[in-house]
Design a protein around this motif. Structure first.
Motif, short mmCIF file in Angstrom:
data_model
loop_
_atom_site.label_atom_id
_atom_site.label_comp_id
_atom_site.label_asym_id
_atom_site.label_seq_id
_atom_site.Cartn_x
_atom_site.Cartn_y
_atom_site.Cartn_z
N LYS A 1 0.83 -1.21 0.00
CA LYS A 1 0.00 0.00 0.00
C LYS A 1 0.87 1.26 0.00
CE LYS A 1 -4.27 -1.66 1.79
NZ LYS A 1 -4.86 -2.54 2.67
N SER B 1 2.23 1.61 -3.58
CA SER B 1 1.23 2.04 -4.56
C SER B 1 0.69 3.43 -4.23
CB SER B 1 0.10 1.04 -4.62
OG SER B 1 -0.52 0.94 -3.36
N CYS B 2 1.29 4.10 -3.24
CA CYS B 2 0.91 5.46 -2.86
C CYS B 2 -0.48 5.53 -2.25
CB CYS B 2 0.97 6.45 -4.02
SG CYS B 2 2.46 6.39 -4.96
N PHE B 3 -0.96 4.47 -1.65
CA PHE B 3 -2.26 4.56 -0.99
C PHE B 3 -2.12 5.34 0.30
CE2 PHE B 3 -5.66 2.67 1.78
CZ PHE B 3 -6.67 3.41 1.21
N PRO C 1 1.20 7.04 3.03
CA PRO C 1 2.64 7.25 3.12
C PRO C 1 3.25 6.46 4.27
CG PRO C 1 1.50 9.03 4.19
CD PRO C 1 0.44 8.09 3.69
N VAL D 1 5.88 9.57 -2.01
CA VAL D 1 5.15 10.61 -1.29
C VAL D 1 5.18 11.92 -2.08
CG1 VAL D 1 4.98 11.97 0.82
CG2 VAL D 1 5.60 9.54 0.93
N SER E 1 4.05 11.36 -6.06
CA SER E 1 3.13 10.21 -6.12
C SER E 1 2.44 10.08 -7.48
CB SER E 1 2.13 10.30 -4.98
OG SER E 1 0.85 10.59 -5.43
N ARG F 1 2.24 6.77 -9.62
CA ARG F 1 0.95 6.14 -9.93
C ARG F 1 0.76 5.93 -11.43
NH1 ARG F 1 -3.35 9.67 -7.28
NH2 ARG F 1 -1.75 11.20 -6.78
N ARG F 2 1.36 6.82 -12.24
CA ARG F 2 1.28 6.65 -13.68
C ARG F 2 1.98 5.38 -14.15
NH1 ARG F 2 -0.28 11.80 -15.35
NH2 ARG F 2 1.05 13.32 -14.32
N TYR G 1 -1.80 -1.83 -9.90
CA TYR G 1 -1.90 -2.32 -8.52
C TYR G 1 -3.18 -3.10 -8.34
CZ TYR G 1 -2.67 -1.91 -3.43
OH TYR G 1 -2.93 -2.16 -2.11
N PRO H 1 -5.15 -4.57 -5.23
CA PRO H 1 -5.19 -4.72 -3.78
C PRO H 1 -5.75 -6.09 -3.38
CG PRO H 1 -6.39 -2.75 -4.49
CD PRO H 1 -6.12 -3.57 -5.70
#
Ligand SMILES: Nc1ncnc2c1ncn2[C@@H]1O[C@H](COP(=O)(O)OP(=O)(O)OP(=O)(O)O)[C@@H](O)[C@H]1O
Ligand SMILES: [Mg+2]
Lengths: 321, 246
Positions: A45, A48-50, A52, A66, A69, A73-74, A78, A80
């Motif tokens: 998580k 995947s930048c969900f 920090p 962080v 991000s 994300r690009r 991911y 989950p």
């Protein structure tokens, strides 16, 4: 592709991920293993930048999870653990929507969606509502979503959980195929899975990395001694004397029988005395029915490393390249 | 903002997949129809329309929370928020698209009431179209302010019921209670002057709806509602971002 240094995550006083560091190179398929609650999903998580980290940093393709991000994300796909999907959309509609959000250009979108539907085996389900899918097909839809935009890095949290054996094999093939073009980090509890697909294993225990290496080197390295089993028809004392004379011997136990006797032989790790044993037995005119090496499995290693007396610390940490 | 059209379309259409939306819209229409009928019997002319729209502004304190409660709470609960925020989509895009989706749905919910104007002409009334247009604008602006507040509340909890109740309490406070305390509610001419009543009076939703009802579009009122909308969106973005704070 991934650089993690001193990554730590605390949930209200509880440290789920404790100061871990590792790197993953482009093109690797890394199996992320650990017991329930070890911290696998938490680490994923953060990558995947969900959310920090509490402390430390994670970088993907050189971008900080962080501060950069959006760039991270690009580049990632991911999936989950819970595989959350919009229940009210149709499979292909969902994939098209997600492809759009992930920046697949309008002209390539329907091609990308069709391609991924074919790869993952979702053809018969494409017009179905996501909410009506079986667990396995939900899982596949989640996987399809993760790869639809052809990410550089795929993070899959238990991609084969809840699949039937046939589907597991299919997904394994898909993962192997993806591994040729993409860097992969996948967590799983199915160890045979990892032995077949992963080029490297990260073992996490109580929020710490306790093993890091290729499946072969980890199993080999963890094994202090090598064990062989031999079943021989011949005079036990003579066979015993012959075996004791072999180089690299450490110990032996014998199960004498009426006719056939079992010999369990422990040796130095670098010794393979199977050829010698076979030769001696034949030369002496005895008979040999079985001669095999007992190999430690990844499962044995997993259990050995993660076995902890409830109060105590985990078994000796192992780390190597 | 390149993802805004896709996100907004998803937000708007997602309303129609849940039976809840149909229930709310039906109730709303029945409720508005009944109110209109009663007002028309009483007033018999164009004023019925103005009274109705003012009344709806009040009733929206109940209906809007039902529209906004699911916006973020539902995604938090089902886990799809994790998919949404790990996609390359900005928090501002998320907040604005959810706001626009709910606004479009509300506009659709209000739309059938336009027919009531036609009913007035049928019973011999002469509707004042300028006034009606301004009233609709006021009602829409008020609703958008409600939506922005409801959106923010929805971002705070995974429980839709909690989100709805909190939003209702907040809207009700600003519409009714503040009006009551400062004496700026038409229906309750109680001029109990309390400290800061000017400030409170400024915050009172209803007070800013009054000139719209007279057919006047006062830029101060527009600015007032716009500020609440911007504030609500800003707080929502901050609330989504707080997840990214260390
Ligand atoms: N939101 C949360 N709040 C508090 N504690 C949490 C939260 N999420 C996870 N934890 C705790 O953090 C630890 C690590 O959880 P995590 O989900 O990363 O484990 P995992 O390795 O993925 O396990 P599994 O194999 O069961 O999926 C667990 O002890 C869990 O109870
Ligand atoms: Mg997990």
């Amino acid at each position: 592709m991934i650089q993690v240094s001193n990554l730590t995550k605390r949930y209200a006083g509880f440290t789920a991920v404790d100061n871990i560091s590792f790197t993953v190179e482009k093109g690797e398929i890394v199996g992320f293993l650990g017991k329930n609650g070890a911290g696998k999903s938490t680490t994923m998580k953060m990558l995947s930048c969900f959310f920090p980290p509490t402390f430390g940093s994670a970088r993907v393709a050189g971008f900080d999870c962080v501060t950069d991000s959006m760039e991270v994300r690009r580049r990632i796909g991911y999936m989950p653990e819970r595989v959350p999907l919009y229940e009210d959309m149709r499979v292909e509609e969902y994939l098209d929507y997600r492809a759009r959000l992930r920046g697949v250009p309008r002209r390539q979108r329907s091609h990308a969606v069709n391609e991924v539907i074919a790869t993952i085996g979702l053809k018969e389900m494409r017009r179905k509502l996501v909410g009506s899918l079986s667990k396995g097909y939900r899982q596949r839809t989640g996987l399809a979503e993760a790869i639809v935009a052809k990410p550089e890095l795929l993070i899959l949290d238990e991609p084969t959980a809840g699949l039937d054996p046939g589907q597991i094999r299919q997904v394994r093939e898909v993962i192997k195929e993806l591994g040729k073009k993409t860097t992969l980090l996948l967590s799983t509890h199915i160890l045979s899975e990892v032995e077949l697909t992963a080029t490297r294993i990260l073992l996490i225990h109580r929020g710490r990395i306790v093993a890091n290496g290729s499946p072969g080197s980890l199993v080999g390295g963890a094994q202090g001694t090598r064990r062989f089993h031999a079943e021989v028809r011949g005079p036990v004392p003579m066979v015993e004397a012959m075996l004791k004379g072999l180089p690299g011997m450490r110990g032996m136990s014998i199960q004498a029988g009426e006719e056939w006797s079992r010999f369990t032989i422990d040796t130095e790790p670098e010794v393979d005395l199977r050829a010698d044993v076979a030769k001696f037995v034949v030369d002496n005119g005895w008979d040999l029915r079985e001669l095999r090496e007992e190999r430690m499995t990844l499962e044995d290693l997993f259990v050995q490393i993660t076995r902890t007396d409830e109060a105590g610390a985990p078994a000796t940490p192992k780390a190597e390249a | 903002m390149t993802n805004l059209p896709a996100l907004t379309k998803r937000e708007f259409t997602s309303n129609f997949y849940s039976p809840m939306a149909y229930v709310i819209a039906t109730f709303y229409l029945v409720f508005a129809g009944l109110s209109f009928y009663i007002l028309l019997k009483d007033q018999r002319d164009a004023n019925a329309m103005r009274s109705l729209l003012t009344f709806l502004g009040f009733i929206h304190t109940i209906f809007i929370p039902m529209v906004t409660m699911r916006l973020i709470s539902e995604e938090r609960k089902s886990g799809t928020l994790e998919m949404l925020v790990t996609a390359p989509v900005s928090d501002t895009e998320i907040a604005v698209s959810k706001f626009l989706g709910a606004t479009l749905f509300t506009a659709l919910m209000i739309a059938p009431t336009v027919l009531f104007t036609w009913v007035i002409t049928k019973v011999g009334g002469r509707p004042d179209y300028g006034m009606i247009k301004a009233s609709y604008l006021g009602l829409m602006l008020l609703s958008m302010a409600y939506i922005a507040i409801g959106l923010f509340i929805s971002s705070l909890t995974a429980n839709q019921i909690v989100a709805a109740i909190l939003t209702f309490v907040l809207l009700f406070t600003f519409y009714f209670l503040v009006g009551f305390l400062t004496g700026s509610t038409d229906s309750l001419p109680l001029h109990a002057k309390i400290p800061w009543s000017d400030i409170l009076g400024y915050l009172h939703f209803g007070a800013h709806l009054q000139s719209f009802g007279k057919g006047l579009v006062d830029s101060r009122d527009v600015v007032y509602f716009a500020s609440i909308i911007v504030l609500g969106l800003f707080l929502t973005v901050k609330s989504l971002e707080s997840r990214r704070w260390r």
